[in-house]
Design a protein around this motif. Structure first.
Motif, PDB file in Angstrom:
ATOM      1  N   ALA A  42      23.488 -14.872  32.244  1.00 22.92           N
ATOM      2  CA  ALA A  42      24.955 -14.963  32.303  1.00 22.92           C
ATOM      3  C   ALA A  42      25.565 -15.137  30.915  1.00 22.92           C
ATOM      4  O   ALA A  42      26.728 -14.800  30.698  1.00 22.92           O
ATOM      5  CB  ALA A  42      25.368 -16.113  33.219  1.00 22.92           C
ATOM      6  N   TRP A  43      24.780 -15.645  29.978  1.00 24.69           N
ATOM      7  CA  TRP A  43      25.257 -15.839  28.597  1.00 24.69           C
ATOM      8  C   TRP A  43      25.196 -14.554  27.772  1.00 24.69           C
ATOM      9  O   TRP A  43      25.755 -14.498  26.679  1.00 24.69           O
ATOM     10  CB  TRP A  43      24.422 -16.914  27.894  1.00 24.69           C
ATOM     11  N   LEU A  44      24.514 -13.520  28.269  1.00 24.16           N
ATOM     12  CA  LEU A  44      24.283 -12.322  27.462  1.00 24.16           C
ATOM     13  C   LEU A  44      24.860 -11.049  28.072  1.00 24.16           C
ATOM     14  O   LEU A  44      24.705  -9.974  27.510  1.00 24.16           O
ATOM     15  CB  LEU A  44      22.778 -12.134  27.219  1.00 24.16           C
ATOM     16  N   ASN A  45      25.522 -11.156  29.214  1.00 20.94           N
ATOM     17  CA  ASN A  45      26.151 -10.015  29.859  1.00 20.94           C
ATOM     18  C   ASN A  45      27.661 -10.176  29.690  1.00 20.94           C
ATOM     19  O   ASN A  45      28.260 -11.080  30.273  1.00 20.94           O
ATOM     20  CB  ASN A  45      25.748  -9.976  31.340  1.00 20.94           C
ATOM     21  N   ALA A  46      28.271  -9.308  28.888  1.00 16.87           N
ATOM     22  CA  ALA A  46      29.690  -9.470  28.534  1.00 16.87           C
ATOM     23  C   ALA A  46      30.598  -9.502  29.759  1.00 16.87           C
ATOM     24  O   ALA A  46      31.554 -10.282  29.808  1.00 16.87           O
ATOM     25  CB  ALA A  46      30.124  -8.360  27.574  1.00 16.87           C
ATOM     26  N   GLU A  47      30.316  -8.682  30.757  1.00 18.93           N
ATOM     27  CA  GLU A  47      31.157  -8.636  31.952  1.00 18.93           C
ATOM     28  C   GLU A  47      31.099  -9.964  32.715  1.00 18.93           C
ATOM     29  O   GLU A  47      32.135 -10.532  33.073  1.00 18.93           O
ATOM     30  CB  GLU A  47      30.725  -7.474  32.858  1.00 18.93           C
ATOM     31  N   ASP A  48      29.893 -10.460  32.966  1.00 19.20           N
ATOM     32  CA  ASP A  48      29.751 -11.756  33.638  1.00 19.20           C
ATOM     33  C   ASP A  48      30.330 -12.880  32.782  1.00 19.20           C
ATOM     34  O   ASP A  48      31.062 -13.739  33.272  1.00 19.20           O
ATOM     35  CB  ASP A  48      28.274 -12.057  33.932  1.00 19.20           C
ATOM     36  N   PHE A  49      29.999 -12.865  31.512  1.00 22.20           N
ATOM     37  CA  PHE A  49      30.425 -13.906  30.574  1.00 22.20           C
ATOM     38  C   PHE A  49      31.941 -14.078  30.580  1.00 22.20           C
ATOM     39  O   PHE A  49      32.453 -15.192  30.606  1.00 22.20           O
ATOM     40  CB  PHE A  49      29.937 -13.507  29.173  1.00 22.20           C
ATOM     41  N   SER A  50      32.660 -12.973  30.593  1.00 17.41           N
ATOM     42  CA  SER A  50      34.125 -13.036  30.550  1.00 17.41           C
ATOM     43  C   SER A  50      34.718 -13.637  31.825  1.00 17.41           C
ATOM     44  O   SER A  50      35.862 -14.072  31.834  1.00 17.41           O
ATOM     45  CB  SER A  50      34.725 -11.655  30.281  1.00 17.41           C
ATOM     46  N   ARG A  51      33.926 -13.705  32.888  1.00 14.90           N
ATOM     47  CA  ARG A  51      34.400 -14.283  34.153  1.00 14.90           C
ATOM     48  C   ARG A  51      34.276 -15.801  34.190  1.00 14.90           C
ATOM     49  O   ARG A  51      35.007 -16.457  34.918  1.00 14.90           O
ATOM     50  CB  ARG A  51      33.626 -13.690  35.317  1.00 14.90           C
ATOM     51  N   TRP A  52      33.337 -16.359  33.445  1.00 12.18           N
ATOM     52  CA  TRP A  52      33.110 -17.804  33.557  1.00 12.18           C
ATOM     53  C   TRP A  52      33.336 -18.591  32.269  1.00 12.18           C
ATOM     54  O   TRP A  52      33.486 -19.803  32.308  1.00 12.18           O
ATOM     55  CB  TRP A  52      31.706 -18.098  34.094  1.00 12.18           C
ATOM     56  N   PHE A  53      33.381 -17.951  31.135  1.00  8.63           N
ATOM     57  CA  PHE A  53      33.440 -18.665  29.852  1.00  8.63           C
ATOM     58  C   PHE A  53      34.872 -19.125  29.570  1.00  8.63           C
ATOM     59  O   PHE A  53      35.587 -18.536  28.758  1.00  8.63           O
ATOM     60  CB  PHE A  53      32.917 -17.774  28.724  1.00  8.63           C
ATOM     61  N   LEU A  54      35.288 -20.177  30.268  1.00  9.55           N
ATOM     62  CA  LEU A  54      36.656 -20.689  30.142  1.00  9.55           C
ATOM     63  C   LEU A  54      36.609 -22.127  29.666  1.00  9.55           C
ATOM     64  O   LEU A  54      36.014 -22.984  30.307  1.00  9.55           O
ATOM     65  CB  LEU A  54      37.378 -20.583  31.485  1.00  9.55           C
ATOM     66  N   SER A  55      37.272 -22.391  28.535  1.00  8.54           N
ATOM     67  CA  SER A  55      37.149 -23.705  27.910  1.00  8.54           C
ATOM     68  C   SER A  55      38.270 -24.676  28.259  1.00  8.54           C
ATOM     69  O   SER A  55      38.303 -25.777  27.744  1.00  8.54           O
ATOM     70  CB  SER A  55      37.061 -23.551  26.393  1.00  8.54           C
ATOM     71  N   GLY A  56      39.170 -24.266  29.139  1.00  4.81           N
ATOM     72  CA  GLY A  56      40.244 -25.159  29.542  1.00  4.81           C
ATOM     73  C   GLY A  56      41.218 -24.437  30.450  1.00  4.81           C
ATOM     74  O   GLY A  56      41.203 -23.214  30.558  1.00  4.81           O
ATOM     75  N   GLU A  57      42.107 -25.194  31.082  1.00  2.00           N
ATOM     76  CA  GLU A  57      43.042 -24.620  32.053  1.00  2.00           C
ATOM     77  C   GLU A  57      43.973 -23.581  31.447  1.00  2.00           C
ATOM     78  O   GLU A  57      44.324 -22.613  32.085  1.00  2.00           O
ATOM     79  CB  GLU A  57      43.870 -25.735  32.690  1.00  2.00           C
ATOM     80  N   ASP A  95      40.622 -12.551  26.629  1.00  2.62           N
ATOM     81  CA  ASP A  95      41.202 -11.232  26.422  1.00  2.62           C
ATOM     82  C   ASP A  95      40.104 -10.175  26.419  1.00  2.62           C
ATOM     83  O   ASP A  95      40.208  -9.160  27.090  1.00  2.62           O
ATOM     84  CB  ASP A  95      41.983 -11.204  25.098  1.00  2.62           C
ATOM     85  N   SER A  96      39.030 -10.433  25.656  1.00  2.00           N
ATOM     86  CA  SER A  96      37.929  -9.475  25.584  1.00  2.00           C
ATOM     87  C   SER A  96      36.675 -10.157  25.065  1.00  2.00           C
ATOM     88  O   SER A  96      36.742 -11.189  24.392  1.00  2.00           O
ATOM     89  CB  SER A  96      38.289  -8.301  24.665  1.00  2.00           C
ATOM     90  N   VAL A  97      35.525  -9.550  25.416  1.00  2.00           N
ATOM     91  CA  VAL A  97      34.225 -10.038  24.963  1.00  2.00           C
ATOM     92  C   VAL A  97      33.401  -8.829  24.563  1.00  2.00           C
ATOM     93  O   VAL A  97      33.289  -7.864  25.317  1.00  2.00           O
ATOM     94  CB  VAL A  97      33.484 -10.812  26.080  1.00  2.00           C
ATOM     95  N   THR A  98      32.826  -8.869  23.367  1.00  2.00           N
ATOM     96  CA  THR A  98      31.862  -7.849  22.956  1.00  2.00           C
ATOM     97  C   THR A  98      30.595  -8.574  22.513  1.00  2.00           C
ATOM     98  O   THR A  98      30.664  -9.624  21.874  1.00  2.00           O
ATOM     99  CB  THR A  98      32.381  -6.951  21.812  1.00  2.00           C
ATOM    100  N   MET A  99      29.455  -8.010  22.890  1.00  9.13           N
ATOM    101  CA  MET A  99      28.169  -8.638  22.593  1.00  9.13           C
ATOM    102  C   MET A  99      27.134  -7.600  22.215  1.00  9.13           C
ATOM    103  O   MET A  99      27.101  -6.516  22.795  1.00  9.13           O
ATOM    104  CB  MET A  99      27.630  -9.381  23.826  1.00  9.13           C
ATOM    105  N   ASP A 100      26.293  -7.976  21.265  1.00 14.23           N
ATOM    106  CA  ASP A 100      25.101  -7.217  20.920  1.00 14.23           C
ATOM    107  C   ASP A 100      23.943  -8.216  21.015  1.00 14.23           C
ATOM    108  O   ASP A 100      23.528  -8.792  19.997  1.00 14.23           O
ATOM    109  CB  ASP A 100      25.238  -6.646  19.511  1.00 14.23           C
TER     110      ASP A 100
END
Length: 153
Positions: free
Chosen positions: A22-37, A42-47
């Protein structure tokens, strides 16, 4: 300057490999990586490879706040190490290590395995002061709680 270290842990009812990925898949990551209310993504890119870079564009009050870094270690499914740079680190590189410890008990006498349990431990090093520790403690705690909620869906 004495760099400080922050440690945040969360026990999550999920398979260690699923949590790691879940930490390495940009699509999944953008769904849960929320640091506050009030924070959005906006976007996530990963290599996702050692030496590969990532960019997480968070949003707050209509502003884009870039968070970026470089993967140092990817040891699936046990350990991720990456640099972390944002406005909250005064645009300095800091170091984050995330470990995934399988806590699932296996009753070998009966051949039964409990539901998966994983301890996610996040250590953030090279923070400069108490303000950075406090901000990142709140952020990482919220992020791990969001991961727990997302994974349970």
């Amino acid at each position: 300057m004495n760099p400080q270290v922050l440690k945040v842990e969360k026990r999550i009812s999920a398979d260690v490999t699923r949590l790691f990925r879940a930490w390495l898949n940009a699509e999944d990551f953008s769904r849960w990586f929320l640091s506050g209310e009030m924070i959005g993504i906006d976007s996530v890119t990963m290599d996702p490879r050692p030496g590969g870079k990532f960019l997480i564009n968070m949003t707050l009050d209509g502003k884009i706040l870039p968070h970026e870094g470089e993967y140092i270690t990817i040891d699936e499914p046990h350990k991720l190490v990456f640099t972390w740079r944002s406005h909250a680190t005064e645009n300095r590189d800091t170091l984050v290590t995330v470990t995934f410890t399988d806590l699932t008990n296996v009753d070998r006498s009966k051949g039964l395995k409990e539901k998966p349990q994983t301890l996610v431990t996040l250590i953030h090093e090279e923070l400069l002061n108490d303000i950075q520790i406090k901000m990142h403690n709140q952020g990482w705690t919220s992020i791990l709680e969001s991961l727990n909620q997302w994974i349970g869906v």
